[in-house]
Design a protein around this motif. Structure first.
Motif, PDB file in Angstrom:
ATOM      1  N   ALA A 131       0.830  -1.198   0.000  1.00 55.16           N
ATOM      2  CA  ALA A 131       0.000   0.000   0.000  1.00 55.16           C
ATOM      3  C   ALA A 131       0.868   1.252   0.000  1.00 55.16           C
ATOM      4  O   ALA A 131       1.890   1.319   0.683  1.00 55.16           O
ATOM      5  N   LEU A 132       0.447   2.239  -0.766  1.00 54.87           N
ATOM      6  CA  LEU A 132       1.203   3.488  -0.829  1.00 54.87           C
ATOM      7  C   LEU A 132       1.083   4.295   0.459  1.00 54.87           C
ATOM      8  O   LEU A 132       1.917   5.156   0.736  1.00 54.87           O
ATOM      9  N   ASP A 133       0.042   4.024   1.263  1.00 55.36           N
ATOM     10  CA  ASP A 133      -0.187   4.798   2.479  1.00 55.36           C
ATOM     11  C   ASP A 133       0.242   4.056   3.748  1.00 55.36           C
ATOM     12  O   ASP A 133      -0.183   4.404   4.849  1.00 55.36           O
ATOM     13  N   ASP A 134       1.099   3.055   3.589  1.00 56.76           N
ATOM     14  CA  ASP A 134       1.540   2.262   4.739  1.00 56.76           C
ATOM     15  C   ASP A 134       2.854   2.827   5.289  1.00 56.76           C
ATOM     16  O   ASP A 134       3.913   2.679   4.664  1.00 56.76           O
ATOM     17  N   PRO A 135       2.831   3.456   6.470  1.00 53.91           N
ATOM     18  CA  PRO A 135       4.049   4.071   7.005  1.00 53.91           C
ATOM     19  C   PRO A 135       5.066   3.067   7.534  1.00 53.91           C
ATOM     20  O   PRO A 135       6.180   3.463   7.903  1.00 53.91           O
ATOM     21  N   ARG A 136       4.701   1.808   7.564  1.00 50.68           N
ATOM     22  CA  ARG A 136       5.653   0.789   8.030  1.00 50.68           C
ATOM     23  C   ARG A 136       6.601   0.342   6.926  1.00 50.68           C
ATOM     24  O   ARG A 136       7.587  -0.351   7.183  1.00 50.68           O
ATOM     25  N   VAL A 137       6.304   0.723   5.682  1.00 47.64           N
ATOM     26  CA  VAL A 137       7.041   0.222   4.524  1.00 47.64           C
ATOM     27  C   VAL A 137       8.311   1.028   4.284  1.00 47.64           C
ATOM     28  O   VAL A 137       8.296   2.265   4.278  1.00 47.64           O
ATOM     29  N   GLY A 138       9.396   0.300   4.066  1.00 46.78           N
ATOM     30  CA  GLY A 138      10.628   0.908   3.599  1.00 46.78           C
ATOM     31  C   GLY A 138      11.018   0.275   2.274  1.00 46.78           C
ATOM     32  O   GLY A 138      11.043  -0.954   2.154  1.00 46.78           O
ATOM     33  N   VAL A 139      11.299   1.085   1.278  1.00 44.51           N
ATOM     34  CA  VAL A 139      11.563   0.587  -0.079  1.00 44.51           C
ATOM     35  C   VAL A 139      13.047   0.719  -0.403  1.00 44.51           C
ATOM     36  O   VAL A 139      13.636   1.797  -0.267  1.00 44.51           O
ATOM     37  N   VAL A 198      10.642  -3.655   1.181  1.00 44.45           N
ATOM     38  CA  VAL A 198      10.235  -3.978  -0.190  1.00 44.45           C
ATOM     39  C   VAL A 198      11.395  -3.628  -1.118  1.00 44.45           C
ATOM     40  O   VAL A 198      11.965  -2.535  -1.021  1.00 44.45           O
ATOM     41  N   VAL A 199      11.734  -4.541  -2.010  1.00 45.10           N
ATOM     42  CA  VAL A 199      12.802  -4.300  -2.980  1.00 45.10           C
ATOM     43  C   VAL A 199      12.165  -3.917  -4.316  1.00 45.10           C
ATOM     44  O   VAL A 199      11.342  -4.673  -4.861  1.00 45.10           O
ATOM     45  N   VAL A 217      19.356  -9.431  -0.078  1.00 47.63           N
ATOM     46  CA  VAL A 217      18.143  -9.148   0.686  1.00 47.63           C
ATOM     47  C   VAL A 217      17.728 -10.379   1.487  1.00 47.63           C
ATOM     48  O   VAL A 217      17.357 -10.275   2.666  1.00 47.63           O
ATOM     49  N   GLU A 218      17.793 -11.542   0.875  1.00 51.40           N
ATOM     50  CA  GLU A 218      17.406 -12.781   1.552  1.00 51.40           C
ATOM     51  C   GLU A 218      18.218 -12.995   2.828  1.00 51.40           C
ATOM     52  O   GLU A 218      17.684 -13.478   3.842  1.00 51.40           O
ATOM     53  N   ALA A 219      19.480 -12.625   2.792  1.00 56.06           N
ATOM     54  CA  ALA A 219      20.339 -12.819   3.960  1.00 56.06           C
ATOM     55  C   ALA A 219      20.024 -11.838   5.088  1.00 56.06           C
ATOM     56  O   ALA A 219      20.339 -12.108   6.249  1.00 56.06           O
ATOM     57  N   LEU A 220      19.385 -10.708   4.738  1.00 56.47           N
ATOM     58  CA  LEU A 220      19.163  -9.647   5.730  1.00 56.47           C
ATOM     59  C   LEU A 220      17.704  -9.466   6.117  1.00 56.47           C
ATOM     60  O   LEU A 220      17.404  -9.041   7.229  1.00 56.47           O
ATOM     61  N   ALA A 221      16.813  -9.759   5.176  1.00 56.11           N
ATOM     62  CA  ALA A 221      15.372  -9.563   5.403  1.00 56.11           C
ATOM     63  C   ALA A 221      14.623 -10.599   4.577  1.00 56.11           C
ATOM     64  O   ALA A 221      14.098 -10.298   3.502  1.00 56.11           O
ATOM     65  N   ALA A 222      14.598 -11.823   5.109  1.00 54.01           N
ATOM     66  CA  ALA A 222      14.049 -12.941   4.344  1.00 54.01           C
ATOM     67  C   ALA A 222      12.576 -12.751   4.008  1.00 54.01           C
ATOM     68  O   ALA A 222      12.074 -13.342   3.039  1.00 54.01           O
ATOM     69  N   ALA A 224      11.192  -9.959   3.076  1.00 58.61           N
ATOM     70  CA  ALA A 224      11.000  -8.777   2.237  1.00 58.61           C
ATOM     71  C   ALA A 224      10.158  -9.097   1.005  1.00 58.61           C
ATOM     72  O   ALA A 224      10.242 -10.192   0.444  1.00 58.61           O
ATOM     73  N   GLU A 225       9.367  -8.134   0.590  1.00 58.00           N
ATOM     74  CA  GLU A 225       8.599  -8.251  -0.647  1.00 58.00           C
ATOM     75  C   GLU A 225       9.493  -7.861  -1.818  1.00 58.00           C
ATOM     76  O   GLU A 225      10.395  -7.025  -1.683  1.00 58.00           O
ATOM     77  N   ARG A 226       9.230  -8.469  -2.981  1.00 57.77           N
ATOM     78  CA  ARG A 226       9.972  -8.135  -4.199  1.00 57.77           C
ATOM     79  C   ARG A 226       9.014  -7.605  -5.253  1.00 57.77           C
ATOM     80  O   ARG A 226       8.082  -8.306  -5.653  1.00 57.77           O
ATOM     81  N   ALA A 227       9.248  -6.373  -5.679  1.00 57.32           N
ATOM     82  CA  ALA A 227       8.496  -5.841  -6.812  1.00 57.32           C
ATOM     83  C   ALA A 227       9.133  -6.330  -8.109  1.00 57.32           C
ATOM     84  O   ALA A 227      10.295  -6.734  -8.124  1.00 57.32           O
ATOM     85  N   ASP A 228       8.363  -6.284  -9.167  1.00 60.31           N
ATOM     86  CA  ASP A 228       8.868  -6.724 -10.470  1.00 60.31           C
ATOM     87  C   ASP A 228       9.723  -5.625 -11.101  1.00 60.31           C
ATOM     88  O   ASP A 228       9.671  -4.452 -10.706  1.00 60.31           O
ATOM     89  N   VAL A 229      10.498  -6.020 -12.098  1.00 61.70           N
ATOM     90  CA  VAL A 229      11.252  -5.048 -12.899  1.00 61.70           C
ATOM     91  C   VAL A 229      10.280  -4.194 -13.715  1.00 61.70           C
ATOM     92  O   VAL A 229       9.093  -4.502 -13.817  1.00 61.70           O
ATOM     93  N   ILE A 230      10.788  -3.136 -14.311  1.00 60.25           N
ATOM     94  CA  ILE A 230       9.932  -2.238 -15.099  1.00 60.25           C
ATOM     95  C   ILE A 230       9.311  -2.987 -16.270  1.00 60.25           C
ATOM     96  O   ILE A 230       8.111  -2.869 -16.547  1.00 60.25           O
TER      97      ILE A 230
END
Length: 258
Positions: A131-139, A198-199, A217-222, A224-230
């Motif tokens: 969600a774009l309005d989620d303050p818990r998210v770090g990208v 989120v990556v 990322v897997e080693a540090l934040a297993a 984590a969400e992964r967004a797709d490439v462009i």
């Protein structure tokens, strides 16, 4: 056999991608080119690669010349103006002009950090269920990285633009080949209160470098969400077509000045 004369007045678009040993990359680029063709079915769009994938730039340019075209616009499917855009591709096109003096070739600008591509990345994050309005998210905005500090500074400036219009805890840019690293980006996001990582790849296609980022990322934040490439995002198609139209204007100006 006699080669038929070309009657089309619209110059072809030659899309030049980087190329990769990873077949996923070529498939993603081919999907993007298919989307460009779908948006402009009247336009002859050719795909070629600078390295590691086929067909090559030389092969496609030679085919365009053999078919009787008098001009073409070459659009680099590249996010940055690095060696390939500044040296490699211009050198290939200069050699092609010597082989085919009757063929006008214009190299359009790279895709760059166009605002529409930043929006495309934001869409990919949202498509991942974030969600774009989620303050818990770090990208984590993951890019290739360059040996040129100025190029990395331009990429780093994309972070605040991606963050704009969201309530995320933050966006941190990292590079697959230089600092700041994935670990540094995640640490900074956690310091800013991010609880969900989120990556978001600043990549057109998946490949060895996106895999490198994912492993880190897997080693540090297993979790984590992964967004797709462009990939074949409609906004990528818009940017490519704009670069083509700018190339047409350059062709017209060059001919008027000749």
């Amino acid at each position: 056999m006699t080669t038929p004369l070309i009657a089309a007045a619209v110059p072809p678009m030659i899309v030049v991608a980087h190329g990769s040993r990873d077949p996923r990359s070529a498939r993603a680029v081919a999907a993007a080119v298919a989307a460009i063709r779908g948006a402009r079915p009247d336009l002859d769009v050719r795909l070629c690669f600078l390295d590691l994938s086929a067909p090559s730039v030389d092969q496609v340019v030679d085919a365009v010349a053999a078919e009787g075209h008098s001009s073409a616009v070459v659009v680099p499917l590249l996010l940055g103006s690095a060696f390939h855009a500044r040296v490699d591709l211009p050198g290939l096109l200069a050699a092609a002009r010597r082989r085919h003096p009757g063929l006008d070739l214009v190299q359009a600008d790279v895709l760059g950090d166009d605002d529409r591509l930043v929006s495309a990345v934001r869409d990919r994050v949202r498509d991942a269920g974030v969600a774009l309005d989620d303050p818990r998210v770090g990208v984590v905005l993951a890019a290739v990285g360059s040996s040129r500090p100025d190029a990395n500074e331009r990429t780093a400036a994309i972070g605040p633009r991606l963050h704009a219009g969201t309530a995320w805890a933050g966006v941190e840019v990292c590079f697959a080949t230089t600092d700041p690293t994935v670990a540094q980006a995640i640490s900074r996001l956690r310091e800013r209160g991010a609880r969900s990582i989120v990556v978001a790849p600043w990549f057109l296609a998946p490949g060895l470098l996106t895999d490198r980022v994912d492993r880190a990322v897997e080693a540090l934040a297993a979790d984590a969400e992964r967004a797709d490439v462009i990939g074949d995002h409609p906004l990528l198609v818009e940017v490519v077509l704009d670069r083509y139209r700018a190339g047409l204007r350059t062709l017209a100006a060059d001919r008027a000045a000749a």
